[in-house]
Design a protein around this motif. Structure first.
Motif, PDB file in Angstrom:
ATOM      1  N   SER A 249       0.677  -1.092   0.281  1.00 57.59           N
ATOM      2  CA  SER A 249      -0.016  -0.174  -0.103  1.00 57.59           C
ATOM      3  C   SER A 249       0.880   1.319  -0.010  1.00 57.59           C
TER       4      SER A 249
ATOM      5  N   LYS B 199       0.634   5.553  -0.443  1.00 58.56           N
ATOM      6  CA  LYS B 199      -0.431   6.779  -0.731  1.00 58.56           C
ATOM      7  C   LYS B 199       0.497   7.954   0.020  1.00 58.56           C
TER       8      LYS B 199
ATOM      9  N   LEU C 278       8.888  -1.177  -6.903  1.00 55.22           N
ATOM     10  CA  LEU C 278       7.982  -0.277  -6.218  1.00 55.22           C
ATOM     11  C   LEU C 278       7.880   1.052  -6.689  1.00 55.22           C
TER      12      LEU C 278
ATOM     13  N   GLU D  33       7.140   0.800 -10.502  1.00 55.16           N
ATOM     14  CA  GLU D  33       5.530   0.698 -10.613  1.00 55.16           C
ATOM     15  C   GLU D  33       4.656   1.667 -10.233  1.00 55.16           C
ATOM     16  N   ARG D  34       4.944   2.262  -9.071  1.00 55.25           N
ATOM     17  CA  ARG D  34       3.913   3.078  -8.536  1.00 55.25           C
ATOM     18  C   ARG D  34       4.244   4.672  -8.826  1.00 55.25           C
TER      19      ARG D  34
ATOM     20  N   PRO E 261       1.806   8.705  -6.237  1.00 52.43           N
ATOM     21  CA  PRO E 261       1.860   7.374  -6.649  1.00 52.43           C
ATOM     22  C   PRO E 261       0.419   6.985  -7.326  1.00 52.43           C
ATOM     23  N   THR E 262       0.422   5.940  -8.163  1.00 56.25           N
ATOM     24  CA  THR E 262      -0.559   5.350  -8.820  1.00 56.25           C
ATOM     25  C   THR E 262      -1.491   4.645  -7.524  1.00 56.25           C
TER      26      THR E 262
ATOM     27  N   ASN F  36      -3.894   2.448  -5.056  1.00 52.31           N
ATOM     28  CA  ASN F  36      -3.622   1.203  -4.510  1.00 52.31           C
ATOM     29  C   ASN F  36      -4.526   0.181  -5.224  1.00 52.31           C
TER      30      ASN F  36
END
Length: 318
Positions: free
Chosen positions: A29, A31, A114, A117-118, A315-316, A318
């Motif tokens: 997760s 955020k 991570l 990706e995010r 970030p993208t 969750n």
């Protein structure tokens, strides 16, 4: 048209170079940190801790996250100016489930993946030369002796902060705790007093550049590259010693930092040899007089850099 096609291919290849590869978290997760997240912002868990399966970062900035992911110092990262804007709201809350048996190297790769990706991280590596120092033996040799390392009954356990804060002080003024590799720091006004317990010279120099920068009032968070220090002492054992010196950085942070901390953690000319009151040596003099070592200037110390070409602030989902 051919040029445009070449540019598209170049961008595509660059994206592939930073695509997620290798191990990943079982779940994660990520955020933006909300106002409900309160101190302490202690980062916990992961390989080598007492909670290896769960990594938690309640509030972490992008620069710190990058440094942790690539296992480098913050001044070994170059990129957009906002990375070093500590006053910004670009802080993140991360909770990640770590696969069983994950090594520290795999954990770092998971954090890198991570970020790719995010946050769509794009980066490359390059070597740059920085001015720094060589740590060498002074005349007469070291003023401390090699110690026999104490077997650690629980090497993966995180430091017990409550036990350390309540432990009685020994004759040297530091907490009287069971032997194991430790680094204690006492910060009072402009005075920094640090005990290195069962530490190697490699461990000592690993953070020495930051101590030099801080002692001169040049913080890495303010964009100052920290001098690199290379161990040239030839000392290969483990040692226990105390280093005490004046630090402009400590003087500035004294009101914000605790007085006792434990962690199981062109170069400007050196400043004047003592603090403004003349009562304490700077770090250069302290290392020479108290440890029998010496810092010699080095014009070019090579350092591998992580150069961030782009990374998202948000970030993208969750």
């Amino acid at each position: 048209m051919r040029l445009a096609g070449f540019l598209i291919i170049a961008v595509f290849v660059s994206g592939l170079a930073n695509s997620a590869q290798g191990p990943t978290f079982d779940a994660a997760s990520v955020k933006l940190t909300g106002p409900d997240v309160q101190q302490p912002y202690t980062i916990t868990g992961g390989p080598g801790t007492n909670d290896p399966r769960m990594f938690r970062a309640p509030r972490i900035g992008m620069l710190s996250l990058l440094a942790r992911a690539f296992d480098v110092s913050m001044d070994e990262i170059a990129g957009p100016a906002w990375l070093r804007d500590v006053a910004s709201r670009n802080n993140y809350t991360i909770v990640a489930t770590v696969p069983p048996g994950t090594t520290k190297e795999q954990f770092h790769q998971m954090l890198q993946n991570l970020l790719v990706e995010r946050f769509h991280l794009v980066f490359h590596r390059e070597s740059r030369d920085f001015p720094g120092y060589q740590l060498v033996l002074d005349k007469g040799g070291p003023k401390f002796k090699e110690v026999t390392p104490t077997p650690d009954a629980n090497p993966g356990a995180a430091p017990d902060v409550r036990a350390m804060s309540s432990a009685p002080s020994g004759a040297d003024g530091f907490p009287n705790l069971p032997p194991r590799p430790r680094t204690f720091s006492q910060l009072r006004g402009g005075q920094t007093r640090t005990k290195y317990q069962e530490r190697t010279m490699a461990e000592f120099v690993s953070n020495l550049g930051f101590l030099i920068g801080s002692s001169q009032g040049k913080s890495v968070l303010d964009g100052f590259p920290q001098p690199r220090v290379v161990d040239k002492t030839g000392l290969t054992g483990k040692y226990t010693f105390i280093l005490e010196y004046y630090s402009a950085g400590t003087a500035n942070l004294a009101l914000a930092l605790p007085t006792r901390v434990d962690s199981d953690t062109g170069t400007a000319s050196p400043p004047a040899a003592s603090d403004p009151d003349g009562g304490m040596p700077n770090i250069f003099v302290a290392i020479q007089k108290q440890l029998g070592l010496r810092l010699d200037k080095a014009a070019a110390v090579p350092m591998d850099m992580i150069v961030v070409q782009s990374v998202d602030k948000v970030p993208t989902a969750n």
